[in-house]
Design an enzyme around this catalytic site. Structure first.
Site, PDB file in Angstrom:
ATOM      1  N   HIS A 152      93.060  83.058   0.903  1.00  0.00           N
ATOM      2  CA  HIS A 152      92.301  81.795   0.926  1.00  0.00           C
ATOM      3  C   HIS A 152      91.743  81.531  -0.370  1.00  0.00           C
ATOM      4  O   HIS A 152      90.835  80.695  -0.331  1.00  0.00           O
ATOM      5  CB  HIS A 152      91.084  82.022   2.002  1.00  0.00           C
ATOM      6  CG  HIS A 152      91.482  82.277   3.314  1.00  0.00           C
ATOM      7  ND1 HIS A 152      92.372  81.435   4.070  1.00  0.00           N
ATOM      8  CD2 HIS A 152      91.029  83.312   3.965  1.00  0.00           C
ATOM      9  CE1 HIS A 152      92.565  81.869   5.153  1.00  0.00           C
ATOM     10  NE2 HIS A 152      92.013  83.056   5.585  1.00  0.00           N
TER      11      HIS A 152
ATOM     12  N   ARG B 116      80.472  70.890  -7.913  1.00  0.00           N
ATOM     13  CA  ARG B 116      80.410  71.462  -9.223  1.00  0.00           C
ATOM     14  C   ARG B 116      81.800  71.145  -9.834  1.00  0.00           C
ATOM     15  O   ARG B 116      82.844  70.658  -9.189  1.00  0.00           O
ATOM     16  CB  ARG B 116      80.276  72.929  -9.373  1.00  0.00           C
ATOM     17  CG  ARG B 116      81.321  73.577  -8.218  1.00  0.00           C
ATOM     18  CD  ARG B 116      81.283  74.916  -8.359  1.00  0.00           C
ATOM     19  NE  ARG B 116      82.214  75.621  -7.271  1.00  0.00           N
ATOM     20  CZ  ARG B 116      83.536  75.725  -7.286  1.00  0.00           C
ATOM     21  NH1 ARG B 116      84.038  75.322  -8.275  1.00  0.00           N
ATOM     22  NH2 ARG B 116      83.974  76.291  -6.149  1.00  0.00           N
TER      23      ARG B 116
ATOM     24  N   LYS C 154      77.557  74.578   4.893  1.00  0.00           N
ATOM     25  CA  LYS C 154      78.704  73.937   5.456  1.00  0.00           C
ATOM     26  C   LYS C 154      78.354  73.089   6.553  1.00  0.00           C
ATOM     27  O   LYS C 154      79.267  72.197   6.674  1.00  0.00           O
ATOM     28  CB  LYS C 154      79.556  75.130   5.624  1.00  0.00           C
ATOM     29  CG  LYS C 154      80.481  75.754   4.516  1.00  0.00           C
ATOM     30  CD  LYS C 154      81.646  76.576   4.886  1.00  0.00           C
ATOM     31  CE  LYS C 154      82.010  77.222   3.379  1.00  0.00           C
ATOM     32  NZ  LYS C 154      83.204  77.535   2.961  1.00  0.00           N
TER      33      LYS C 154
HETATM   34  P1  ADP Z   1      85.619  78.509   0.459  1.00  0.00           P
HETATM   35  O1  ADP Z   1      84.415  77.810   0.251  1.00  0.00           O
HETATM   36  O2  ADP Z   1      85.466  80.229   0.753  1.00  0.00           O
HETATM   37  O3  ADP Z   1      86.641  78.294  -0.516  1.00  0.00           O
HETATM   38  P2  ADP Z   1      87.021  76.813   2.285  1.00  0.00           P
HETATM   39  O4  ADP Z   1      86.221  76.164   3.476  1.00  0.00           O
HETATM   40  O5  ADP Z   1      87.261  75.884   1.105  1.00  0.00           O
HETATM   41  O6  ADP Z   1      86.280  78.019   1.999  1.00  0.00           O
HETATM   42  O7  ADP Z   1      88.434  77.259   2.722  1.00  0.00           O
HETATM   43  C1  ADP Z   1      89.424  77.983   1.986  1.00  0.00           C
HETATM   44  C2  ADP Z   1      90.656  78.230   2.471  1.00  0.00           C
HETATM   45  O8  ADP Z   1      90.695  78.387   3.723  1.00  0.00           O
HETATM   46  C3  ADP Z   1      91.262  76.605   2.620  1.00  0.00           C
HETATM   47  O9  ADP Z   1      91.840  76.244   1.586  1.00  0.00           O
HETATM   48  C4  ADP Z   1      92.426  76.936   3.891  1.00  0.00           C
HETATM   49  O10 ADP Z   1      93.594  77.611   3.221  1.00  0.00           O
HETATM   50  C5  ADP Z   1      91.599  77.964   4.580  1.00  0.00           C
HETATM   51  N1  ADP Z   1      90.820  77.314   5.806  1.00  0.00           N
HETATM   52  C6  ADP Z   1      89.660  77.088   5.713  1.00  0.00           C
HETATM   53  N2  ADP Z   1      89.178  76.398   6.922  1.00  0.00           N
HETATM   54  C7  ADP Z   1      90.491  76.283   7.929  1.00  0.00           C
HETATM   55  C8  ADP Z   1      90.814  75.884   8.843  1.00  0.00           C
HETATM   56  N3  ADP Z   1      89.810  75.424   9.948  1.00  0.00           N
HETATM   57  N4  ADP Z   1      91.804  76.201   9.662  1.00  0.00           N
HETATM   58  C9  ADP Z   1      93.057  76.578   8.655  1.00  0.00           C
HETATM   59  N5  ADP Z   1      92.569  76.912   7.321  1.00  0.00           N
HETATM   60  C10 ADP Z   1      91.679  76.799   6.972  1.00  0.00           C
END
Ligand code: ADP
Length: 474
Positions: A256, A313, A137
């Site tokens: 999430h 992916r 990330k």
């Molecule tokens: P993962 O790789 O576990 O799927 P992501 O970074 O894609 O994690 O985030 C998954 C979800 O978490 C997002 O769709 C959102 O709902 C929440 N999220 C992630 N980062 C943030 C943030 N900075 N602020 C608010 N919500 C967040």
């Protein structure tokens, strides 16, 4: 490690792309996504090869491939699908040209992509270097900064001590979100709203990440209040061409994790859409992104978008994009891996159009009345919703199927496509009501509550929706 090397890569430089046909594909995965890929192969006249764990001996994905081979004898259920040397050995012994990783399992493992390349097998996905960069990330955010794509303020590198976490929170203020630096799927994530919770939540997130991903390093980001999760589908080729296939709204999330996905995002300002799709393409151009991928953004209430990550992916929700664009993403993945360029595939940005609205529901064997506890056992009765505009992608959705506790609880992906959001929602509701599943509990009642909710129908919900509406669980 070879995949760290930037040596042979210069952005935007068109290389001569060698065309090498793919005659056989092994899918290093199971369940519905393995079947999804086998179907694409079959339509392309390509020999398909399945692998299966001991626990999956009776699974249907074996039957949907031309051949199937046991892997991970004596290993636990998930480990079987992670045994790189064995999967490569099966692929080589059976003269497989290419490996498709599906999603989950090895799909975002650069060492797997590299192992394929080293064995002369094509990896149907981005280069190992890009898989590595996007899987981290912090590195992905760095790439976004370089490509001038807006990001949420966050730590410049992985954080391993509570002291660093406390310092970040003091400097940037709360709320923040802790995320596993090398994780995904919502695990190892904690939202922190109070200073006195920082240490405790950091410890919990770290130990969860360590257990799930073998690395407890965290990455801390400012928490965006009431965001929508909107992501852009990308296709890139080896010559450096990148197109987008518009966006999906995945704001309906529980813990999430996505539950219902929509394409295109309803009620999205056209300027915001244009900025997001342009940014996604620029980022992928910048890193030399090849094959299918998704650039994920959060969009705040003011319509500002922030990059969160790239999923290097195919995604679970790729189906809704296929429905509204008419483009088979998996077939294109294979063609791109053969070395065909986007122009050769007739993919010109101006020709990619959206038709109507598509919704995907992830029907699972989870009991919404019992906090989504996974249910297992034998499906006694199974009748599905069908009819015009309904697509079903599944593996073990039939009477007699045994739902085991070994893998995730996805039963069937139900996809509805119609002229606009209210029409596709009505179609989905109608189809969900046609389902009869007895023997195991499903989340159908919950999905129906979501689909019939006014916020859903007007496209005005954000990621807080499920948490703020406990009545959806009834
Ligand atoms: P993962 O790789 O576990 O799927 P992501 O970074 O894609 O994690 O985030 C998954 C979800 O978490 C997002 O769709 C959102 O709902 C929440 N999220 C992630 N980062 C943030 C943030 N900075 N602020 C608010 N919500 C967040």
């Amino acid at each position: 490690q070879l995949y760290l090397s930037q040596a042979n890569y210069s952005p935007n430089k068109c290389k001569d792309v060698e065309y090498k046909p793919i005659r056989s594909v092994l899918v290093a995965n199971r369940g519905e996504i393995a079947i999804r890929v086998f179907r694409a192969c079959s339509e392309l006249g390509i020999r398909s090869v399945a692998i299966y764990s001991e626990q999956d001996k009776m699974q249907v994905h074996r039957q949907k491939a031309d051949e199937s081979y046991l892997v991970g004898k004596g290993l636990p259920p998930v480990a079987a699908y992670l045994s790189i040397p064995e999967i490569i050995r099966v692929a080589k012994e059976n003269r497989v040209d290419a490996i498709h990783p599906g999603y989950g399992f090895l799909s975002e493992r650069a060492d797997f992509a590299q192992a394929c390349v080293d064995s002369g097998i094509r990896f149907i996905g981005p280069s190992p270097r890009v898989v590595h960069q996007m899987g981290d990330k912090v590195a992905a955010r760095q790439a976004a900064i370089e490509a001038n794509v807006p990001i949420v303020p966050g730590t410049p590198g992985p954080v391993t001590t509570t002291e660093e976490a406390v310092n970040f929170c003091r400097e940037y203020g709360l709320p923040v979100i802790f995320k596993a630096a090398y994780g995904g799927g919502g695990r190892g994530m904690r939202v922190v709203r109070k200073m006195e919770d920082v240490e405790e939540l950091f410890r919990r997130a770290t130990s969860e990440a360590l257990a799930a991903f073998g690395n407890g390093a965290m990455f801390i980001e400012k928490f965006v209040e009431r965001p929508r999760h909107i992501e852009v589908q990308i296709l890139g080729d080896r010559a450096g061409n990148v197109v987008h296939l518009y966006e999906r709204d995945c704001s309906v999330q529980r813990r999430h994790q996505k539950v219902v996905e929509i394409a295109p995002a309803p009620n999205l300002n056209q300027d915001v859409r244009d900025r997001m799709t342009t940014d996604a393409v620029r980022l992928c151009n910048h890193v030399g992104y090849e094959n299918a991928g998704t650039v994920e953004f959060l969009v705040d209430e003011a319509g500002r978008h922030y990059f969160i990550e790239v999923n290097a992916r195919l995604q679970v929700e790729h189906t809704v994009t296929e429905e509204v664009t008419g483009i088979d993403l998996v077939q294109h993945q294979v063609k791109i891996a053969e070395g065909l360029t986007l122009p050769e595939l007739g993919l010109d940005q101006s020709q990619i159009k959206i038709q109507g609205s598509a919704i995907q529901c992830r029907m699972t064997t989870e009991d919404p009345a019992k906090n989504f506890q996974p249910d297992t056992g034998r499906i006694e009765v199974f009748r599905s919703g069908e009819g015009m505009g309904i697509r079903l992608d599944s593996a073990s959705a039939f009477a007699g199927a045994i739902i085991s506790p070994y893998y995730d609880s996805l039963l069937v992906k139900v996809i509805a496509h119609a002229g606009n959001l209210p029409a596709s929602a009505a179609k989905m509701v109608r189809a969900l009501r046609e389902f009869r599943v007895r023997g195991v509990k499903t989340n159908i009642p919950f999905l129906l509550n979501v689909l019939e909710n006014q916020k859903f129908l007007t496209g005005t919900l954000d990621t807080y929706f499920i948490d703020e509406h406990p009545e959806l669980f009834q």
